[in-house]
Design a protein around this motif. Structure first.
Motif, PDB file in Angstrom:
ATOM      1  N   PHE A  33      -3.408   0.591  -3.445  1.00 24.98           N
ATOM      2  CA  PHE A  33      -2.821  -0.734  -3.304  1.00 24.98           C
ATOM      3  C   PHE A  33      -2.208  -1.147  -4.634  1.00 24.98           C
ATOM      4  CE2 PHE A  33      -6.076  -0.350  -0.124  1.00 24.98           C
ATOM      5  CZ  PHE A  33      -5.420  -0.805   1.009  1.00 24.98           C
ATOM      6  N   SER A  55       0.857  -1.180   0.000  1.00 21.28           N
ATOM      7  CA  SER A  55       0.000   0.000   0.000  1.00 21.28           C
ATOM      8  C   SER A  55       0.895   1.232   0.000  1.00 21.28           C
ATOM      9  CB  SER A  55      -0.943   0.008   1.200  1.00 21.28           C
ATOM     10  OG  SER A  55      -0.242   0.278   2.401  1.00 21.28           O
ATOM     11  N   ALA A 108      -8.539   2.631  -2.782  1.00 18.87           N
ATOM     12  CA  ALA A 108      -8.914   1.977  -1.526  1.00 18.87           C
ATOM     13  C   ALA A 108     -10.262   1.262  -1.633  1.00 18.87           C
ATOM     14  CB  ALA A 108      -8.942   2.997  -0.395  1.00 18.87           C
ATOM     15  N   VAL A 124       1.351  -5.226   2.712  1.00 19.25           N
ATOM     16  CA  VAL A 124       0.002  -5.618   3.134  1.00 19.25           C
ATOM     17  C   VAL A 124      -0.109  -7.133   3.197  1.00 19.25           C
ATOM     18  CG1 VAL A 124      -2.449  -5.528   2.541  1.00 19.25           C
ATOM     19  CG2 VAL A 124      -0.987  -3.535   2.150  1.00 19.25           C
ATOM     20  N   LEU A 131      -4.950   6.677  -0.372  1.00 15.66           N
ATOM     21  CA  LEU A 131      -4.443   5.332  -0.126  1.00 15.66           C
ATOM     22  C   LEU A 131      -4.676   4.491  -1.365  1.00 15.66           C
ATOM     23  CD1 LEU A 131      -3.365   3.138   1.855  1.00 15.66           C
ATOM     24  CD2 LEU A 131      -5.761   2.712   2.448  1.00 15.66           C
TER      25      LEU A 131
END
Length: 65
Positions: A11, A2, A27, A60, A9
């Protein structure tokens, strides 16, 4: 992984091999772009600044294999 990217945010999902795009998700799970990979290694061009602009890297999940 992340990251923070453009104030949000995100990923980043890598791929195992060979000319496949990586994927950058918001996100909420929406696909934002493919920052790298593909035949040229430069992704789809929709977030070409991702590697330079990302911050706050966090692992993550990692496949243990």
């Amino acid at each position: 992984m992340s990251y923070q990217y453009n104030g949000s945010l995100v990923f980043y999902e890598t791929v195992g091999c060979c000319d496949q795009y990586t994927t950058l998700y918001a996100a909420d799970g929406k696909v934002l772009c493919h920052p790298d990979g593909g035949l040229t290694g430069r992704g789809d061009g929709q977030c070409a600044d991702f590697a330079k602009a990302r911050t706050e890297e966090r692992l993550v999940w990692q496949d243990p294999r």
